[in-house]
Enzyme design. Structure first.
Site, PDB file in Angstrom:
ATOM      1  N   ASP A  45      -9.410 -14.703 -11.205  1.00  0.00           N
ATOM      2  CA  ASP A  45      -9.974 -14.975  -9.883  1.00  0.00           C
ATOM      3  C   ASP A  45     -10.714 -16.307  -9.938  1.00  0.00           C
ATOM      4  O   ASP A  45     -11.190 -16.709 -11.005  1.00  0.00           O
ATOM      5  CB  ASP A  45     -10.935 -13.844  -9.467  1.00  0.00           C
ATOM      6  CG  ASP A  45     -11.059 -13.722  -7.960  1.00  0.00           C
ATOM      7  OD1 ASP A  45     -10.564 -12.734  -7.390  1.00  0.00           O
ATOM      8  OD2 ASP A  45     -11.635 -14.648  -7.341  1.00  0.00           O
ATOM      9  N   LYS A  50     -17.226 -12.401  -9.464  1.00  0.00           N
ATOM     10  CA  LYS A  50     -16.356 -11.211  -9.495  1.00  0.00           C
ATOM     11  C   LYS A  50     -15.851 -10.967 -10.914  1.00  0.00           C
ATOM     12  O   LYS A  50     -15.822  -9.830 -11.392  1.00  0.00           O
ATOM     13  CB  LYS A  50     -15.133 -11.451  -8.594  1.00  0.00           C
ATOM     14  CG  LYS A  50     -15.280 -10.903  -7.198  1.00  0.00           C
ATOM     15  CD  LYS A  50     -13.919 -10.946  -6.514  1.00  0.00           C
ATOM     16  CE  LYS A  50     -14.098 -11.061  -5.029  1.00  0.00           C
ATOM     17  NZ  LYS A  50     -12.873 -11.470  -4.343  1.00  0.00           N
ATOM     18  N   THR A 101      -4.737 -12.129   2.576  1.00  0.00           N
ATOM     19  CA  THR A 101      -4.077 -12.850   3.670  1.00  0.00           C
ATOM     20  C   THR A 101      -4.787 -12.466   4.963  1.00  0.00           C
ATOM     21  O   THR A 101      -4.246 -11.738   5.786  1.00  0.00           O
ATOM     22  CB  THR A 101      -2.579 -12.491   3.757  1.00  0.00           C
ATOM     23  OG1 THR A 101      -2.449 -11.064   3.783  1.00  0.00           O
ATOM     24  CG2 THR A 101      -1.791 -13.050   2.592  1.00  0.00           C
ATOM     25  N   THR A 137       0.180  -8.876   1.523  1.00  0.00           N
ATOM     26  CA  THR A 137       0.932  -8.629   2.763  1.00  0.00           C
ATOM     27  C   THR A 137       1.144  -9.969   3.470  1.00  0.00           C
ATOM     28  O   THR A 137       0.173 -10.643   3.814  1.00  0.00           O
ATOM     29  CB  THR A 137       0.141  -7.667   3.664  1.00  0.00           C
ATOM     30  OG1 THR A 137      -0.092  -6.468   2.930  1.00  0.00           O
ATOM     31  CG2 THR A 137       0.901  -7.349   4.946  1.00  0.00           C
ATOM     32  N   GLU A 167       2.425  -3.454  -1.431  1.00  0.00           N
ATOM     33  CA  GLU A 167       1.475  -2.448  -1.899  1.00  0.00           C
ATOM     34  C   GLU A 167       1.118  -1.523  -0.746  1.00  0.00           C
ATOM     35  O   GLU A 167       0.913  -1.983   0.374  1.00  0.00           O
ATOM     36  CB  GLU A 167       0.220  -3.211  -2.361  1.00  0.00           C
ATOM     37  CG  GLU A 167      -0.860  -2.354  -2.896  1.00  0.00           C
ATOM     38  CD  GLU A 167      -0.364  -1.484  -4.029  1.00  0.00           C
ATOM     39  OE1 GLU A 167       0.143  -2.025  -5.017  1.00  0.00           O
ATOM     40  OE2 GLU A 167      -0.478  -0.248  -3.904  1.00  0.00           O
ATOM     41  N   ASN A 227       2.633  -0.331   8.165  1.00  0.00           N
ATOM     42  CA  ASN A 227       1.305  -0.370   8.788  1.00  0.00           C
ATOM     43  C   ASN A 227       1.405  -0.328  10.314  1.00  0.00           C
ATOM     44  O   ASN A 227       0.557   0.261  10.983  1.00  0.00           O
ATOM     45  CB  ASN A 227       0.518  -1.594   8.318  1.00  0.00           C
ATOM     46  CG  ASN A 227      -0.178  -1.330   6.985  1.00  0.00           C
ATOM     47  OD1 ASN A 227      -0.084  -0.236   6.429  1.00  0.00           O
ATOM     48  ND2 ASN A 227      -0.864  -2.326   6.461  1.00  0.00           N
ATOM     49  N   GLY A 276      -9.394   0.678  11.985  1.00  0.00           N
ATOM     50  CA  GLY A 276     -10.035  -0.605  11.685  1.00  0.00           C
ATOM     51  C   GLY A 276      -9.689  -0.971  10.260  1.00  0.00           C
ATOM     52  O   GLY A 276      -8.686  -0.527   9.725  1.00  0.00           O
ATOM     53  N   CYS A 279      -6.709  -4.176   7.033  1.00  0.00           N
ATOM     54  CA  CYS A 279      -5.238  -4.187   6.986  1.00  0.00           C
ATOM     55  C   CYS A 279      -4.589  -3.924   8.339  1.00  0.00           C
ATOM     56  O   CYS A 279      -3.975  -4.825   8.916  1.00  0.00           O
ATOM     57  CB  CYS A 279      -4.749  -3.170   5.974  1.00  0.00           C
ATOM     58  SG  CYS A 279      -5.405  -3.494   4.332  1.00  0.00           S
TER      59      CYS A 279
HETATM   60  C1  UGA Z   1      -3.801   1.109   5.230  1.00  0.00           C
HETATM   61  C2  UGA Z   1      -2.507   1.875   4.944  1.00  0.00           C
HETATM   62  O1  UGA Z   1      -2.722   3.266   5.193  1.00  0.00           O
HETATM   63  C3  UGA Z   1      -2.077   1.675   3.484  1.00  0.00           C
HETATM   64  O2  UGA Z   1      -0.847   2.329   3.264  1.00  0.00           O
HETATM   65  C4  UGA Z   1      -1.919   0.187   3.237  1.00  0.00           C
HETATM   66  O3  UGA Z   1      -1.559  -0.078   1.881  1.00  0.00           O
HETATM   67  C5  UGA Z   1      -3.234  -0.515   3.528  1.00  0.00           C
HETATM   68  O4  UGA Z   1      -3.608  -0.269   4.911  1.00  0.00           O
HETATM   69  C6  UGA Z   1      -3.024  -1.979   3.318  1.00  0.00           C
HETATM   70  O5  UGA Z   1      -2.285  -2.611   4.080  1.00  0.00           O
HETATM   71  O6  UGA Z   1      -3.518  -2.514   2.306  1.00  0.00           O
HETATM   72  P1  UGA Z   1      -6.384   1.545   4.718  1.00  0.00           P
HETATM   73  O7  UGA Z   1      -6.664   0.267   5.435  1.00  0.00           O
HETATM   74  O8  UGA Z   1      -7.077   1.836   3.437  1.00  0.00           O
HETATM   75  O9  UGA Z   1      -4.821   1.678   4.411  1.00  0.00           O
HETATM   76  O10 UGA Z   1      -6.787   2.691   5.746  1.00  0.00           O
HETATM   77  P2  UGA Z   1      -6.076   3.946   6.431  1.00  0.00           P
HETATM   78  O11 UGA Z   1      -6.290   5.155   5.624  1.00  0.00           O
HETATM   79  O12 UGA Z   1      -4.686   3.596   6.798  1.00  0.00           O
HETATM   80  O13 UGA Z   1      -6.947   4.083   7.748  1.00  0.00           O
HETATM   81  C7  UGA Z   1      -6.963   3.012   8.693  1.00  0.00           C
HETATM   82  C8  UGA Z   1      -7.813   3.347   9.870  1.00  0.00           C
HETATM   83  O14 UGA Z   1      -7.188   4.315  10.700  1.00  0.00           O
HETATM   84  C9  UGA Z   1      -9.196   3.897   9.558  1.00  0.00           C
HETATM   85  O15 UGA Z   1     -10.134   3.212  10.368  1.00  0.00           O
HETATM   86  C10 UGA Z   1      -9.104   5.362   9.933  1.00  0.00           C
HETATM   87  O16 UGA Z   1     -10.337   5.877  10.346  1.00  0.00           O
HETATM   88  C11 UGA Z   1      -8.109   5.311  11.067  1.00  0.00           C
HETATM   89  N1  UGA Z   1      -7.372   6.568  11.299  1.00  0.00           N
HETATM   90  C12 UGA Z   1      -6.554   7.065  10.324  1.00  0.00           C
HETATM   91  C13 UGA Z   1      -7.458   7.226  12.513  1.00  0.00           C
HETATM   92  O17 UGA Z   1      -8.185   6.784  13.420  1.00  0.00           O
HETATM   93  N2  UGA Z   1      -6.737   8.372  12.723  1.00  0.00           N
HETATM   94  C14 UGA Z   1      -5.944   8.876  11.762  1.00  0.00           C
HETATM   95  O18 UGA Z   1      -5.307   9.915  12.017  1.00  0.00           O
HETATM   96  C15 UGA Z   1      -5.837   8.210  10.539  1.00  0.00           C
END
Ligand code: UGA
Length: 470
Positions: A45, A50, A101, A137, A167, A227, A276, A279
């Site tokens: 990095d 970090k 990104t 991504t 990923e 996503n 939120g 990602c």
């Molecule tokens: C997301 C994807 O799920 C991963 O597969 C992906 O690798 C990652 O982005 C990425 O691009 O790096 P993440 O951002 O950790 O993962 O979060 P999620 O678990 O997807 O949740 C995203 C948001 O959706 C959260 O704010 C959560 O509260 C919300 N959510 C999730 C809902 O409002 N309702 C649901 O039923 C599920």
């Protein structure tokens, strides 16, 4: 003596040494897990702090289980960290690029400067056959463009190959998702890259993990399509919540009924404040932007609506709280439970919870935020809000409580005990996470988006995984 077995072609390194460029969320997790799987790994990095933290055994963000894995990996002697690209170029047989990104300032496009810089820095220095693997991504077409860039700046010319390996890890489940992913995707442009990637993921492939081998653009598309699908599913149920609000129907019952159809399933069908994080929001925007550039904007124009539905939930949550306290937020004490974009994370990037807290504050409410892990990051993002060190401190004398991130601590608290602390027993359940009956029985005015006032608690049907909505 050769390190290759008789079945491995001589130009494939059977047990490749790995570098991981970028030790943020994705990179740190990947580097640690690859060392756990038995590979020699060098994390790289440009941020000395970090690198120092990781080398000392400290994970610079909150992720359950990762600190323990870092300790094991460091103790194994297989994991090291550096800020030197010279060292990285010398060390690696395969190089994973895991830099961020983010959304470009003032645009929906992805900012690719860190990716370009990482590939350039490596390519200029690598003098033996190696594989560059992008994990970040990126917009479709980036890998093809980087292939040209690498060939231009590398002393090896087009001998230095590039592959893409998107990923899919989720914050909060990063270790599990990296060690036992539900699938692997290899975007390659030669059989050699394919074979070398197989060696780099041998322990995971040997577990029977499904592997999909594609061309470069398909591998880039898989990630943004995944996503986008997840974001669309969340916004679909939240759009239904809007319809419920206009009709007196109950979105929670609706989601439960839908979730029993195994073609639909219950995961990512949880209504509430919406998505939120670092990602989903930026990925759907960058995808729509890229599609417009490619002349197929219409094909994903719905993603703009997915985004709009998602943002409207935040506004509606504020409306619900305003209505509950009598129509004017000025001077009202609101306890905001949660700041992180989801539980088990300290990430506040594009966090719906913090956005709601900010809007309440802008309307003159006295907002006290409490998040078990994200207070520090939230304070950095919004220093004007007041932060409490405990849930008890946040809710004491509140005119209304807003549950904005469904941390276990909030979900399991006793409704009556909580009620003894507040000035008025009023709660908005922004995540459909609380037991509505328990709150109503304890004398609370319980409200949730898309549900009539006297709502019943129900559980959605789940599919194979236990984390139904995660
Ligand atoms: C997301 C994807 O799920 C991963 O597969 C992906 O690798 C990652 O982005 C990425 O691009 O790096 P993440 O951002 O950790 O993962 O979060 P999620 O678990 O997807 O949740 C995203 C948001 O959706 C959260 O704010 C959560 O509260 C919300 N959510 C999730 C809902 O409002 N309702 C649901 O039923 C599920």
């Amino acid at each position: 003596m050769s390190t290759t077995s008789p079945v491995t072609p001589p130009d494939i390194v059977e047990h490749p040494k790995m570098t991981v460029i970028g030790t943020g969320y994705l990179g740190a997790t990947h580097a640690i897990c690859m060392a756990i799987l038995g590979f020699d790994v060098l994390g790289v990095d440009v941020d000395q702090r970090k690198i120092d933290a990781l080398a000392a055994g400290d994970v610079p963000f909150f992720e359950p289980g990762l600190p323990e894995q870092l300790r094991i990996a460091l103790d194994s002697g297989r994991l090291h960290f550096t800020t030197s690209f010279d060292e990285a170029a010398e060390f690696g047989d395969v190089h994973f690029v895991c830099v961020g990104t983010p959304q470009a300032p003032g645009s929906d496009a992805a900012d690719l400067r860190y990716v370009e810089s990482a590939f350039t820095e490596l390519a200029q220095r690598i003098t033996r056959k190696a594989l560059l693997i992008g994990k970040s991504t990126v917009p479709i077409g980036t890998a093809a463009r980087l292939t040209e860039l690498v060939a231009q700046v590398s002393p090896l010319g087009d001998e230095l190959e590039l592959a893409w390996n998107p990923e899919f890890l989720r914050e909060g489940f990063a270790v599990e998702d990296t060690l036992h992913p539900d699938r692997l995707v290899f975007g390659v442009s030669s059989p050699w890259a394919h074979r070398q990637l197989i060696q780099a993921f041998r322990p995971i492939i040997d577990e029977g993990t499904p592997l999909v081998v594609t061309d470069l653009p398909t591998s880039e598309l898989v990630k943004v399509a995944a996503n986008s699908f997840l974001a669309t599913k969340i916004s679909f149920i939240n759009a239904m919540a809007e319809v419920c609000e206009a009709t007196g129907a109950d979105v929670n019952l609706l989601a439960t009924a839908l979730s029993h159809d195994s073609r639909i399933g219950g995961r990512f069908l949880k209504p509430g404040l919406g998505f939120g994080g670092g990602c989903l929001p930026k990925d759907i925007r960058a995808f729509a932007y890229r599609a417009e550039q490619l002349g197929v904007g219409q094909a994903v124009a719905f993603l703009h609506e997915v985004d709009d539905i998602n943002i409207r939930r935040r506004v509606k949550t504020v409306e619900l709280i305003r209505e509950m306290v009598g129509g004017d937020l000025q001077g009202k004490r609101i306890a905001a439970l949660g700041a992180a974009f989801k539980p088990n994370s300290d990430d506040v990037r594009d966090a719906p919870a913090l956005d709601v807290a900010r809007m309440l504050y802008m309307e003159g409410a006295i907002v006290t935020v409490y998040d078990p892990e994200a207070n520090e990051n939230a304070h950095r993002a919004y220093p004007d809000l007041t932060y409490a060190d405990t849930m008890v401190a946040a809710v004491t004398d509140a005119d209304a409580v807003a549950l904005l991130t469904e941390w276990q601590e909030f979900v399991t608290v006793d409704a009556d005990e909580l009620g003894r602390l507040v000035r008025h027993r009023r709660i908005v359940d922004g995540r459909h996470a609380l037991d509505a009956d328990a709150y109503t029985s304890a004398g609370w005015d319980y409200r949730a988006l898309g549900r009539p006032v006297a709502a019943k608690t129900v559980a959605l049907a789940s599919d194979s995984r236990d984390d139904v909505f995660a």
